[in-house]
Scaffold this active site. Structure first.
Site, mmCIF file in Angstrom:
data_model
loop_
_atom_site.group_PDB
_atom_site.id
_atom_site.type_symbol
_atom_site.label_atom_id
_atom_site.label_comp_id
_atom_site.label_asym_id
_atom_site.label_seq_id
_atom_site.Cartn_x
_atom_site.Cartn_y
_atom_site.Cartn_z
ATOM 1 N N GLY A 14 0.773 -1.243 0.000
ATOM 2 C CA GLY A 14 0.000 0.000 0.000
ATOM 3 C C GLY A 14 0.800 1.286 0.000
ATOM 4 O O GLY A 14 0.377 2.289 0.589
ATOM 5 N N ASN A 16 1.332 3.246 -2.621
ATOM 6 C CA ASN A 16 0.551 4.228 -3.387
ATOM 7 C C ASN A 16 -0.646 4.716 -2.573
ATOM 8 O O ASN A 16 -0.990 5.899 -2.610
ATOM 9 C CB ASN A 16 0.092 3.624 -4.720
ATOM 10 C CG ASN A 16 1.183 3.703 -5.765
ATOM 11 O OD1 ASN A 16 1.503 4.785 -6.254
ATOM 12 N ND2 ASN A 16 1.780 2.562 -6.094
ATOM 13 N N HIS A 112 -0.466 1.610 -12.954
ATOM 14 C CA HIS A 112 0.270 0.477 -13.503
ATOM 15 C C HIS A 112 1.737 0.890 -13.670
ATOM 16 O O HIS A 112 2.021 1.974 -14.172
ATOM 17 C CB HIS A 112 -0.328 0.079 -14.859
ATOM 18 C CG HIS A 112 0.370 -1.087 -15.480
ATOM 19 N ND1 HIS A 112 0.209 -2.377 -15.008
ATOM 20 C CD2 HIS A 112 1.251 -1.163 -16.506
ATOM 21 C CE1 HIS A 112 0.972 -3.191 -15.725
ATOM 22 N NE2 HIS A 112 1.606 -2.484 -16.640
ATOM 23 N N ASP A 148 -5.282 -3.592 -17.615
ATOM 24 C CA ASP A 148 -4.232 -2.611 -17.920
ATOM 25 C C ASP A 148 -4.498 -1.883 -19.238
ATOM 26 O O ASP A 148 -3.569 -1.574 -20.003
ATOM 27 C CB ASP A 148 -2.848 -3.275 -17.932
ATOM 28 C CG ASP A 148 -2.481 -3.835 -16.568
ATOM 29 O OD1 ASP A 148 -2.963 -3.293 -15.556
ATOM 30 O OD2 ASP A 148 -1.735 -4.825 -16.512
HETATM 31 C C1 GAR Z 1 2.678 -0.692 -7.662
HETATM 32 O O1 GAR Z 1 3.929 -0.625 -8.275
HETATM 33 C C2 GAR Z 1 1.565 -0.680 -8.672
HETATM 34 O O2 GAR Z 1 1.867 0.125 -9.794
HETATM 35 C C3 GAR Z 1 1.507 -2.133 -9.070
HETATM 36 O O3 GAR Z 1 1.644 -2.825 -7.859
HETATM 37 C C4 GAR Z 1 2.474 -2.048 -6.991
HETATM 38 C C5 GAR Z 1 1.777 -1.921 -5.667
HETATM 39 O O4 GAR Z 1 2.618 -1.298 -4.732
HETATM 40 N N1 GAR Z 1 0.276 -2.450 -9.730
HETATM 41 C C6 GAR Z 1 0.166 -3.316 -10.710
HETATM 42 O O5 GAR Z 1 1.086 -3.971 -11.136
HETATM 43 C C7 GAR Z 1 -1.242 -3.445 -11.285
HETATM 44 N N2 GAR Z 1 -1.197 -3.964 -12.617
HETATM 45 P P1 GAR Z 1 2.012 -0.578 -3.478
HETATM 46 O O6 GAR Z 1 1.108 -1.619 -2.775
HETATM 47 O O7 GAR Z 1 3.203 -0.239 -2.640
HETATM 48 O O8 GAR Z 1 1.234 0.616 -3.929
#
Ligand code: GAR
Length: 217
Positions: A14, A16, A112, A148
């Site tokens: 989490g 983001n 993404h 995506d």
């Molecule tokens: C992030 O890098 C996001 O862009 C990616 O998962 C990660 C989650 O990190 N999402 C995808 O790959 C979706 N296709 P986070 O939990 O630290 O935000």
């Protein structure tokens, strides 16, 4: 104008989500994060959210077996209970049914870790390195049934270095993600994004050229 009520959907750490929570602490930000919803009870981000005083809910996909529609319906019930206006997927690793996606058309965002439409799917940094990409980055887009895909709201780019590893590249892209997700949500919450023929037209935003974006990253 009242602030939009946002739910962030997560499956993992989490970071983001944390960037969105941080941005929304500013009372002048046009959205507030009122709910963090996870499909996994052990998602690390749930702890961060609770520490920030934000309501959390878990809808465990495993308990629905293969019944994707029932899982989505359970999530929808939670979102309605919290009177959510906008949904932000932030590392939410479940495919959503077309019916559910339709309910949130142009009100559900995803981030993404690649410059879409390049490198959809998983292992984006590894594949960008293997392909010899010189520019890589992240994309915030509206969610459509196809994974995506969907109208692009904002992108941020980084230059790929010759000595980059998957880890070093991921770290630079993640920093970009944390910058562009709150910016993109702001545009949507302020009704400055219009979708025309599958493209987002942004009202009043100077669109930086690629060199400016690279300089910022
Ligand atoms: C992030 O890098 C996001 O862009 C990616 O998962 C990660 C989650 O990190 N999402 C995808 O790959 C979706 N296709 P986070 O939990 O630290 O935000």
């Amino acid at each position: 104008m009242s602030r939009k009520r946002v739910a962030v959907l997560i499956s993992g750490r989490g970071s983001n989500m944390a960037a969105l929570i941080e941005a929304a602490k500013d009372k002048s930000y046009p959205a507030e994060i009122v709910l963090v919803l996870s499909n996994k009870a052990d998602a690390g981000g749930l702890i961060t959210a609770r520490d920030s005083g934000i309501a959390t809910e878990v809808v465990d996909h495993a308990s629905f077996g293969k019944d994707r529609a029932a899982f989505d319906a359970a999530m929808q019930k939670v979102l309605e209970a919290h009177r959510i206006d906008i949904v932000c997927l932030a590392g939410f690793m479940r495919l959503l049914s077309p019916g559910f996606v339709g309910l949130w058309q142009n009100r559900m965002l995803n981030i993404h870790p690649a410059l879409l439409p390049a490198f959809k799917g998983l292992d984006t940094h590894k594949r960008a390195l293997e392909a010899g990409a010189k520019t890589h980055g992240a994309t915030v887009h509206f969610v459509v049934p196809e994974m995506d895909a969907g109208p692009i709201i904002m992108q941020g780019a980084v230059a790929v270095r010759d000595d980059d590893t998957e880890k070093s590249l991921a770290a630079r892209v993640l920093a970009v993600e944390h910058r562009i997700y709150p910016e993109a949500l702001r545009l949507v919450a302020e009704h400055r994004v219009r979708v025309v023929d599958g493209r987002c037209l942004i009202n009043g935003a100077p669109v930086p050229d690629a060199e400016t974006l690279m300089a910022q990253s």
